[in-house]
Design a protein around this motif. Structure first.
Motif: not given
Length: 129
Positions: A61-88
Motif C-alpha cells: 500500500a505504501s508503494i502504491n500510494g507513492n509514500v516514498y516518492r513523496q518522502r524522498f523527492p527526486r531532483v531530476r527525472d533521469t537516472s545516472f545513465t541520463g535516460v528520461t522516464v519516457e525513454e526508459c
C-alpha cells in the motif's frame, strides 16, 4: 479477520495499475496472481501468519500510494545513465524489439557470423604455434 484482509488485498489489486506494454512482466498482474494464490478460498482462507500478511499489505500500500516518492523527492527525472522516464518506458516495453524485427534479424545474423568464427580461429592459431 481474514475476510477483512482479503477485502483489503482485493481493493489494493483494483487500485494497482496495469502496464499493458509489459506483457508477462507487469507487477500489477503478478500481484493479482499472488493474491489469488494466497487467498484460494476467498474470505474463508486461514492465514498462518497474520502479522506477516499485514506487514506485506502495508508495504504494498505504501508503494502504491507513492509514500516514498513523496518522502524522498527526486531532483531530476533521469537516472545516472541520463535516460528520461519516457525513454526508459519505451526501452522496457519491448516495443522496440517488435518494431525493429528487420534490424534484430540483421544483428542476430552478424552476431552468429562473428561468434561462429571466433571458436574456429582459436584452435587454428594455437595449432600453428
Amino acid at each position: 479477520m481474514s475476510a477483512t484482509r482479503y477485502r483489503r488485498f482485493l481493493k489494493l489489486c483494483e487500485e494497482w495499475p496495469r502496464d499493458e506494454t509489459k506483457k508477462g512482466r507487469d507487477l500489477g498482474t503478478f500481484l493479482r496472481q499472488r493474491v489469488a494464490a494466497a487467498f484460494r478460498e476467498g474470505e474463508n482462507t486461514q492465514i498462518s501468519d497474520p502479522e506477516k500478511c499485514d506487514q506485506m499489505y502495508e508495504s504494498l500500500a505504501s508503494i502504491n500510494g507513492n509514500v516514498y516518492r513523496q518522502r524522498f523527492p527526486r531532483v531530476r527525472d533521469t537516472s545516472f545513465t541520463g535516460v528520461t522516464v519516457e525513454e526508459c518506458k519505451v526501452l522496457l516495453s519491448g516495443s522496440l524489439q517488435q518494431t525493429d524485427e528487420e534490424k534484430k534479424g540483421l544483428w542476430k545474423t552478424l552476431m552468429e557470423r562473428f561468434s561462429s568464427k571466433a571458436p574456429e580461429d582459436g584452435p587454428e592459431k594455437s595449432a600453428e604455434k
